[in-house]
Design a protein around this motif. Sequence first.
Motif, mmCIF file in Angstrom:
data_model
loop_
_atom_site.group_PDB
_atom_site.id
_atom_site.type_symbol
_atom_site.label_atom_id
_atom_site.label_comp_id
_atom_site.label_asym_id
_atom_site.label_seq_id
_atom_site.Cartn_x
_atom_site.Cartn_y
_atom_site.Cartn_z
ATOM 1 N N GLU A 148 0.902 -1.029 0.064
ATOM 2 C CA GLU A 148 0.091 0.000 0.108
ATOM 3 C C GLU A 148 0.835 1.267 -0.107
ATOM 4 O O GLU A 148 0.639 2.135 -0.715
ATOM 5 N N ALA A 149 2.044 1.365 0.872
ATOM 6 C CA ALA A 149 2.688 2.395 0.872
ATOM 7 C C ALA A 149 3.538 2.538 -0.585
ATOM 8 O O ALA A 149 3.647 3.573 -0.815
ATOM 9 N N MET A 150 4.000 1.317 -0.863
ATOM 10 C CA MET A 150 4.604 1.392 -2.198
ATOM 11 C C MET A 150 3.631 2.038 -3.298
ATOM 12 O O MET A 150 4.337 2.976 -4.054
ATOM 13 N N VAL A 151 2.483 1.778 -3.510
ATOM 14 C CA VAL A 151 1.435 2.212 -4.297
ATOM 15 C C VAL A 151 1.335 3.809 -4.260
ATOM 16 O O VAL A 151 1.522 4.496 -5.192
ATOM 17 N N GLU A 152 1.171 4.117 -3.077
ATOM 18 C CA GLU A 152 1.012 5.351 -2.737
ATOM 19 C C GLU A 152 1.942 6.503 -3.208
ATOM 20 O O GLU A 152 2.062 7.518 -3.928
ATOM 21 N N GLU A 153 3.427 5.829 -2.722
ATOM 22 C CA GLU A 153 4.408 6.587 -3.264
ATOM 23 C C GLU A 153 4.733 6.628 -4.805
ATOM 24 O O GLU A 153 5.061 7.663 -5.396
ATOM 25 N N LYS A 154 4.374 5.419 -5.161
ATOM 26 C CA LYS A 154 4.616 5.670 -6.821
ATOM 27 C C LYS A 154 3.714 6.255 -7.564
ATOM 28 O O LYS A 154 3.914 6.890 -8.566
ATOM 29 N N THR A 155 2.085 6.419 -7.124
ATOM 30 C CA THR A 155 1.162 6.924 -7.959
ATOM 31 C C THR A 155 0.885 8.347 -7.210
ATOM 32 O O THR A 155 -0.011 9.119 -7.938
ATOM 33 N N LYS A 156 1.341 8.896 -6.151
ATOM 34 C CA LYS A 156 1.027 10.039 -5.572
ATOM 35 C C LYS A 156 -0.511 9.827 -5.223
ATOM 36 O O LYS A 156 -1.182 11.195 -5.043
ATOM 37 N N LYS A 157 -1.301 8.968 -4.828
ATOM 38 C CA LYS A 157 -2.650 8.845 -4.579
ATOM 39 C C LYS A 157 -2.655 8.147 -3.263
ATOM 40 O O LYS A 157 -2.115 7.080 -2.972
ATOM 41 N N LYS A 158 -3.674 8.536 -2.589
ATOM 42 C CA LYS A 158 -4.420 7.903 -1.192
ATOM 43 C C LYS A 158 -4.894 6.587 -1.764
ATOM 44 O O LYS A 158 -5.501 6.503 -2.558
ATOM 45 N N THR A 159 -4.446 5.452 -0.842
ATOM 46 C CA THR A 159 -4.554 4.096 -1.266
ATOM 47 C C THR A 159 -5.273 3.565 0.261
ATOM 48 O O THR A 159 -4.583 3.890 1.112
ATOM 49 N N GLU A 160 -6.206 2.827 -0.031
ATOM 50 C CA GLU A 160 -6.883 2.008 0.979
ATOM 51 C C GLU A 160 -7.103 0.851 0.871
ATOM 52 O O GLU A 160 -7.478 0.227 0.103
ATOM 53 N N ILE A 161 -6.559 -0.333 1.805
ATOM 54 C CA ILE A 161 -6.570 -1.756 1.580
ATOM 55 C C ILE A 161 -8.330 -1.930 2.019
ATOM 56 O O ILE A 161 -8.842 -1.707 3.099
ATOM 57 N N VAL A 162 -8.706 -2.716 0.791
ATOM 58 C CA VAL A 162 -10.214 -3.202 0.911
ATOM 59 C C VAL A 162 -9.929 -4.714 1.371
ATOM 60 O O VAL A 162 -10.915 -5.137 2.090
ATOM 61 N N PHE A 163 -9.300 -5.602 0.512
ATOM 62 C CA PHE A 163 -9.025 -6.823 0.756
ATOM 63 C C PHE A 163 -7.794 -7.310 0.696
ATOM 64 O O PHE A 163 -6.939 -7.001 -0.383
ATOM 65 N N PRO A 164 -6.971 -8.329 1.682
ATOM 66 C CA PRO A 164 -7.408 -8.569 2.773
ATOM 67 C C PRO A 164 -7.469 -7.548 3.998
ATOM 68 O O PRO A 164 -6.573 -6.700 3.984
ATOM 69 N N ASN A 165 -8.579 -7.768 4.612
ATOM 70 C CA ASN A 165 -8.546 -6.449 5.815
ATOM 71 C C ASN A 165 -7.917 -7.041 6.986
ATOM 72 O O ASN A 165 -8.759 -8.087 7.570
ATOM 73 N N PHE A 166 -6.834 -6.698 7.406
ATOM 74 C CA PHE A 166 -6.360 -7.163 8.653
ATOM 75 C C PHE A 166 -6.450 -6.505 9.850
ATOM 76 O O PHE A 166 -5.895 -6.853 10.860
ATOM 77 N N ILE A 167 -7.453 -5.394 9.903
ATOM 78 C CA ILE A 167 -8.037 -4.725 11.287
ATOM 79 C C ILE A 167 -8.512 -5.701 12.084
ATOM 80 O O ILE A 167 -9.611 -6.147 11.642
ATOM 81 N N LEU A 168 -7.918 -5.895 13.241
ATOM 82 C CA LEU A 168 -8.430 -6.699 14.327
ATOM 83 C C LEU A 168 -9.169 -5.882 15.324
ATOM 84 O O LEU A 168 -8.518 -5.038 15.832
ATOM 85 N N LYS A 169 -10.422 -6.283 16.002
ATOM 86 C CA LYS A 169 -10.902 -5.503 17.092
ATOM 87 C C LYS A 169 -10.954 -6.119 18.152
ATOM 88 O O LYS A 169 -11.144 -7.613 18.259
ATOM 89 N N PHE A 170 -10.385 -5.738 19.373
ATOM 90 C CA PHE A 170 -10.253 -6.589 20.557
ATOM 91 C C PHE A 170 -11.113 -5.863 21.735
ATOM 92 O O PHE A 170 -11.515 -4.968 21.633
ATOM 93 N N LYS A 171 -11.965 -6.685 22.378
ATOM 94 C CA LYS A 171 -12.599 -6.434 23.279
ATOM 95 C C LYS A 171 -12.075 -6.719 24.619
ATOM 96 O O LYS A 171 -11.492 -7.585 24.901
ATOM 97 N N ILE A 172 -12.088 -5.436 25.519
ATOM 98 C CA ILE A 172 -11.394 -5.332 26.792
ATOM 99 C C ILE A 172 -12.364 -5.516 27.802
ATOM 100 O O ILE A 172 -13.286 -4.767 27.926
ATOM 101 N N SER A 173 -12.271 -6.432 28.595
ATOM 102 C CA SER A 173 -13.325 -6.599 29.766
ATOM 103 C C SER A 173 -12.918 -6.112 31.171
ATOM 104 O O SER A 173 -11.760 -6.003 31.408
#
Length: 91
Positions: A66-91
């Motif tokens: 993603e960082a390589m693409v942004e640097e090469k194209t000078k455009k904002k890039t967002e990962i759609v798939f695979p999405n590695f964002i994990l959500k943790f629930k803290i008790s």
Amino acid sequence: MSAEKKPATDDDAKVISVYKMDMHCEGCAKKIRLAVEQLEGVEAVKTNWEENRLKVIRKVDPTKFEAMVEEKTKKKTEIVFPNFILKFKIS
């Protein structure tokens, strides 16, 4: 004689990922496609300007790529798939 196949390693693994990028027309999509094809580890590239999507088969970590693409194209890039964002629930 038959050629022996070597076992696949993590270095040989190919990853399919999809990114969201701002594309206004087929011309924009073509410029992005040509730029991304030049990046290291890229096997195949497909763009869809109507959906603002860039699909890539490559051998590079999605976040690093993603960082390589942004640097090469000078455009904002967002990962759609695979999405590695994990959500943790803290008790």
